[in-house]
Design an enzyme around this catalytic site. Structure first.
Site, PDB file in Angstrom:
ATOM      1  N   ARG A 110     -40.091  47.772  22.085  1.00 58.26           N
ATOM      2  CA  ARG A 110     -41.240  47.278  22.970  1.00 58.26           C
ATOM      3  C   ARG A 110     -42.391  46.828  21.698  1.00 58.26           C
ATOM      4  NH1 ARG A 110     -40.431  52.304  25.090  1.00 58.26           N
ATOM      5  NH2 ARG A 110     -39.089  52.388  26.992  1.00 58.26           N
ATOM      6  N   LYS A 132     -46.347  32.152  20.189  1.00 58.34           N
ATOM      7  CA  LYS A 132     -45.453  31.599  21.219  1.00 58.34           C
ATOM      8  C   LYS A 132     -43.878  31.856  20.486  1.00 58.34           C
ATOM      9  CE  LYS A 132     -47.475  28.157  23.915  1.00 58.34           C
ATOM     10  NZ  LYS A 132     -47.356  26.612  24.375  1.00 58.34           N
ATOM     11  N   GLU A 174     -45.377  15.808  13.819  1.00 53.48           N
ATOM     12  CA  GLU A 174     -46.218  17.033  14.488  1.00 53.48           C
ATOM     13  C   GLU A 174     -47.353  16.857  13.781  1.00 53.48           C
ATOM     14  OE1 GLU A 174     -46.713  19.285  17.483  1.00 53.48           O
ATOM     15  OE2 GLU A 174     -44.435  19.208  17.022  1.00 53.48           O
ATOM     16  N   LYS A 202     -55.023  24.096  14.916  1.00 58.60           N
ATOM     17  CA  LYS A 202     -54.399  24.968  15.854  1.00 58.60           C
ATOM     18  C   LYS A 202     -55.231  26.064  16.314  1.00 58.60           C
ATOM     19  CE  LYS A 202     -50.089  26.501  17.598  1.00 58.60           C
ATOM     20  NZ  LYS A 202     -48.663  26.227  17.734  1.00 58.60           N
ATOM     21  N   GLU A 212     -52.457  29.673  27.014  1.00 58.17           N
ATOM     22  CA  GLU A 212     -52.471  28.523  27.574  1.00 58.17           C
ATOM     23  C   GLU A 212     -52.606  28.332  28.947  1.00 58.17           C
ATOM     24  OE1 GLU A 212     -49.297  25.960  25.603  1.00 58.17           O
ATOM     25  OE2 GLU A 212     -49.247  24.653  27.635  1.00 58.17           O
ATOM     26  N   ARG A 216     -55.268  25.116  25.356  1.00 56.91           N
ATOM     27  CA  ARG A 216     -54.222  24.947  24.242  1.00 56.91           C
ATOM     28  C   ARG A 216     -53.112  23.798  24.796  1.00 56.91           C
ATOM     29  NH1 ARG A 216     -50.986  30.350  21.923  1.00 56.91           N
ATOM     30  NH2 ARG A 216     -49.473  29.004  20.796  1.00 56.91           N
ATOM     31  N   ASN A 220     -49.874  19.656  23.219  1.00 59.37           N
ATOM     32  CA  ASN A 220     -48.983  18.955  23.615  1.00 59.37           C
ATOM     33  C   ASN A 220     -49.204  17.383  23.456  1.00 59.37           C
ATOM     34  OD1 ASN A 220     -47.472  21.360  23.811  1.00 59.37           O
ATOM     35  ND2 ASN A 220     -48.329  21.715  25.723  1.00 59.37           N
ATOM     36  N   HIS A 223     -46.305  15.118  23.790  1.00 61.53           N
ATOM     37  CA  HIS A 223     -44.982  15.876  23.933  1.00 61.53           C
ATOM     38  C   HIS A 223     -44.283  15.407  25.294  1.00 61.53           C
ATOM     39  CE1 HIS A 223     -46.029  17.743  20.092  1.00 61.53           C
ATOM     40  NE2 HIS A 223     -45.208  18.666  20.318  1.00 61.53           N
ATOM     41  N   HIS A 227     -40.293  15.186  24.707  1.00 63.20           N
ATOM     42  CA  HIS A 227     -39.243  16.217  25.356  1.00 63.20           C
ATOM     43  C   HIS A 227     -38.477  15.781  26.137  1.00 63.20           C
ATOM     44  CE1 HIS A 227     -42.445  19.914  24.684  1.00 63.20           C
ATOM     45  NE2 HIS A 227     -41.606  19.869  23.818  1.00 63.20           N
ATOM     46  N   HIS A 239     -37.432  16.235  16.332  1.00 62.54           N
ATOM     47  CA  HIS A 239     -38.806  16.531  17.044  1.00 62.54           C
ATOM     48  C   HIS A 239     -39.838  15.759  16.744  1.00 62.54           C
ATOM     49  CE1 HIS A 239     -41.169  18.677  19.650  1.00 62.54           C
ATOM     50  NE2 HIS A 239     -42.102  19.264  18.917  1.00 62.54           N
TER      51      HIS A 239
HETATM   52  N1  GLY Z   1     -46.556  24.444  20.321  1.00 60.95           N
HETATM   53  C1  GLY Z   1     -48.020  24.308  21.112  1.00 60.95           C
HETATM   54  C2  GLY Z   1     -48.492  25.689  21.097  1.00 60.95           C
HETATM   55  O1  GLY Z   1     -48.144  26.404  20.266  1.00 60.95           O
HETATM   56  O2  GLY Z   1     -49.331  25.624  22.091  1.00 60.95           O
END
Ligand code: GLY
Length: 334
Positions: A110, A132, A174, A202, A212, A216, A220, A223, A227, A239
């Site tokens: 957990r 993430k 990026e 960031k 997000e 946040r 993107n 993107h 994508h 990418h």
């Molecule tokens: N890659 C975008 C984020 O981490 O929110």
């Protein structure tokens, strides 16, 4: 060495950026950890010494390793080895490794601490920062995952020299995005300072919006088209290359909507072109297919959604008509 703090209350952590950052691993390990499960891929030519008992666990190569089966296999290996909740997982690699190891750490017992040692430019300026984690399903990318903040991130710029040139350049795609997220003079900075500036940008977005629900999402930028190009998966684009094309596209779209002027479109070309990244759509793209893929969003019947620049800076803009989206693709035809 740059040290950037990610301020998230009790989940706060440091990001160290610089040559040799991987050698600072011992000092960022959680107190009380007696074992470190090092997760990496055999092709990653970077080793770490946690300074406590450690064992290396290998993921399969490539993006294919980003699947639930890898998470199960890792967790089973951790259990066989006897990794405990108070121990630590150390991910050594790019986005695939930090995503899979981060997700395994989020669910094993957990939740066990994870430290990311990010070895790619793409990972250092994006994937390793912000908590993430995810794996892909046959139905789509990153569909299963968790927000699980690491206890530290080490961005060792020495490891960037191990990257194939195209992977490095992809990372610059990026990085280019951050020029439009408030990072000034990015192309003039030494790589260590440029990575640190992107990380700081960031961190600013993540710390105000960890999950997000708002700002946040501006990370993107570029993107939506990127994508779609990756989803169509016929174009041999990395990418960051797809993001570079997506940035140019977003500039043209914003120009057509009267949100930015020609000079700002030219600035997108200056940044993207300056990094030697692609600016045009690959040969043979089918604009209708791209519009369809970009519109797979439930809001698509009322138009498509993009992050676009404008008088108030970047914003999420909904309701962009399919006709305009298609016409703007023609601006970038290869
Ligand atoms: N890659 C975008 C984020 O981490 O929110």
């Amino acid at each position: 060495m740059h040290e950037i703090k990610v301020p998230l209350g009790e989940r706060s952590y440091p990001v160290l950026v610089g040559a040799g950052a991987r050698h600072r691993l011992l000092e960022v390990l959680p107190i009380g950890a007696t074992r470190a499960a090092i997760v990496t891929q055999a092709s990653i030519p970077v080793t770490v010494d946690a300074g406590i008992e450690q064992q290396v666990f290998y993921l399969d190569e490539g993006e294919e390793a980003k699947e639930l089966a890898s998470v199960e296999a890792l967790c089973r290996d951790f259990a066989v080895w006897g990794l405990r909740r108070t121990d630590v997982v150390v991910a050594v690699g790019g986005g695939v490794v930090t995503d899979v190891a981060g997700f395994a750490a989020a669910v094993y017992h957990r939740g066990v601490a994870v430290v990311h040692v990010s070895t790619t430019l793409l990972g250092q300026v994006d994937a390793a920062i912000g908590g993430k984690t995810a794996v892909n399903l046959p139905e789509g990318k990153n569909l299963v995952g968790a927000f699980w903040q690491p206890s530290a991130v080490l961005c060792d710029t020495e490891t960037l020299s191990t990257l194939p040139p195209r992977d490095y350049r992809s990372g610059l795609g990026e990085m280019a995005k951050y020029a439009f997220l408030g990072v000034r003079n990015l192309p003039d900075l030494a790589i260590e300072d440029a990575v640190a500036a992107c990380v700081a940008a960031k961190v600013d977005f993540v710390s105000g919006d960890e999950r997000e629900s708002g700002r946040r999402a501006l990370l993107n930028y570029g993107h939506t088209l990127a994508h779609a190009l990756e989803t169509v998966d016929r174009y041999d684009l990395h990418h960051g290359e797809a993001v570079a094309i997506g940035l140019i596209y977003a500039a043209h779209l914003a120009r057509r909507l009267g949100r930015i002027d020609d000079d700002w479109v030219a600035e997108h070309y200056r940044i993207v072109g300056g990094y030697g990244l692609p600016e045009r759509l690959p040969e043979g793209v089918d604009p209708d297919e791209l519009v369809r893929v970009m519109g797979r969003d439930k809001k698509a019947t009322h138009g498509l959604t993009f992050v676009l620049d404008g008088p108030a800076g970047l914003e999420v803009v909904s309701g962009v008509s399919q006709d305009l989206v298609r016409a703007t693709l023609n601006d970038l035809a290869g």
